[in-house]
Design a protein around this motif. Structure first.
Motif, PDB file in Angstrom:
ATOM      1  N   ASN A 225       0.834  -1.204   0.000  1.00 54.01           N
ATOM      2  CA  ASN A 225       0.000   0.000   0.000  1.00 54.01           C
ATOM      3  C   ASN A 225       0.868   1.254   0.000  1.00 54.01           C
ATOM      4  N   ASN A 226       1.944   1.216   0.742  1.00 51.34           N
ATOM      5  CA  ASN A 226       2.888   2.326   0.803  1.00 51.34           C
ATOM      6  C   ASN A 226       3.474   2.607  -0.587  1.00 51.34           C
ATOM      7  N   ALA A 227       3.896   1.551  -1.266  1.00 48.37           N
ATOM      8  CA  ALA A 227       4.468   1.711  -2.610  1.00 48.37           C
ATOM      9  C   ALA A 227       3.425   2.230  -3.588  1.00 48.37           C
TER      10      ALA A 227
ATOM     11  N   ALA B 282      10.745   4.146  -6.222  1.00 47.01           N
ATOM     12  CA  ALA B 282      10.215   2.829  -6.590  1.00 47.01           C
ATOM     13  C   ALA B 282      11.190   1.722  -6.188  1.00 47.01           C
ATOM     14  N   ALA B 283      12.480   1.974  -6.330  1.00 44.59           N
ATOM     15  CA  ALA B 283      13.485   0.964  -5.972  1.00 44.59           C
ATOM     16  C   ALA B 283      13.472   0.683  -4.473  1.00 44.59           C
TER      17      ALA B 283
ATOM     18  N   VAL C  23       9.060  -3.861   0.246  1.00 49.88           N
ATOM     19  CA  VAL C  23       8.124  -4.967   0.008  1.00 49.88           C
ATOM     20  C   VAL C  23       8.856  -6.301   0.156  1.00 49.88           C
ATOM     21  N   ALA C  24      10.026  -6.414  -0.441  1.00 47.58           N
ATOM     22  CA  ALA C  24      10.789  -7.670  -0.368  1.00 47.58           C
ATOM     23  C   ALA C  24      11.140  -8.010   1.085  1.00 47.58           C
TER      24      ALA C  24
ATOM     25  N   HIS D  30       6.633   2.413  12.425  1.00 42.88           N
ATOM     26  CA  HIS D  30       7.156   3.787  12.463  1.00 42.88           C
ATOM     27  C   HIS D  30       7.384   4.318  11.051  1.00 42.88           C
ATOM     28  N   LEU D  31       7.985   3.505  10.205  1.00 46.13           N
ATOM     29  CA  LEU D  31       8.279   3.929   8.839  1.00 46.13           C
ATOM     30  C   LEU D  31       6.998   4.181   8.046  1.00 46.13           C
ATOM     31  N   PHE D  32       6.013   3.304   8.180  1.00 51.28           N
ATOM     32  CA  PHE D  32       4.753   3.515   7.468  1.00 51.28           C
ATOM     33  C   PHE D  32       4.073   4.800   7.945  1.00 51.28           C
ATOM     34  N   GLN D  33       4.092   5.048   9.241  1.00 53.32           N
ATOM     35  CA  GLN D  33       3.493   6.282   9.773  1.00 53.32           C
ATOM     36  C   GLN D  33       4.239   7.510   9.248  1.00 53.32           C
ATOM     37  N   HIS D  34       5.555   7.429   9.194  1.00 52.30           N
ATOM     38  CA  HIS D  34       6.370   8.529   8.663  1.00 52.30           C
ATOM     39  C   HIS D  34       5.971   8.829   7.227  1.00 52.30           C
TER      40      HIS D  34
END
Length: 189
Positions: free
Chosen positions: A17-19, A93-94, A100-101, A134-138
């Motif tokens: 979802n983030n990507a 994107a990279a 994701v990986a 934390h990263l997703f919230q950021h």
């Protein structure tokens, strides 16, 4: 009754979802001129360019740590590593693919894996699931700021507050195809 989704599946879905949200936002920003991209605006960072580059930098910092790297504060050396959107889109994107990986590799036990985050003066040790949240919230926080800045331009901001309702799969099919994904891949079916 179907089993509830696992933490690993939820983290994978959040990474996808983030990507997807990054893809949508950067695709919309492609309608900006370089001057509009760099223009001073109201926000935590002074421009769309600076905000989106900050997202990239922080992603690189945390994804590197989760992969076992030692990039640490060197990630923050260049505040605008991608001054042009044409450079930023593939770079984001990279790192999104790397995230994701990483999430795909976790499994249920891996979410508790301890990650060493090199902070310069010390090494912070934290669970992977906590760092991911934390990263997703950021990401959500700063994408929201860029979205608000974009609304002050001639480019219509994309909808970013969606997740993955099953019944709305046709609405994202084109973007998923652009990203090379399928619904089955995202949901691990």
């Amino acid at each position: 009754m179907t089993a509830p989704p696992s933490l690993a599946l939820a983290l994978r879905a959040m990474a996808f979802n983030n990507a997807w949200a990054n893809h949508r936002l950067l695709a919309a920003c492609a309608g900006l001129s370089q001057a509009e991209f760099e223009a001073e605006r109201v926000g935590f960072f002074p421009s769309i360019q600076a905000t989106l580059n900050h997202i990239l930098i922080v992603d690189r910092f945390y994804v590197d740590a989760m992969e076992g790297g030692t990039l640490g504060p060197a990630a923050f050396t260049d505040r605008v590593p991608c001054p042009r959107l044409a450079e930023l889109r593939p770079a984001q994107a990279a790192v999104d693919r790397r995230l994701v990986a990483f999430c795909e590799s976790l499994g249920d036990e891996g979410a508790a894996r301890i990650v060493a985050v090199h902070r310069g003066s010390h090494v912070q040790r934290d669970r992977a699931d906590r760092l991911l949240l934390h990263l997703f919230q950021h990401q959500v926080h700063h994408r929201g700021q860029a979205h608000a800045m974009l609304s002050g331009t001639s480019v219509k901001p994309p909808q970013l507050d969606e997740f993955f309702p099953e019944g709305e799969a046709p609405l994202r099919a084109t973007e998923f195809a652009e990203l090379g994904w399928s619904e089955e891949e995202v949901w691990g079916r």
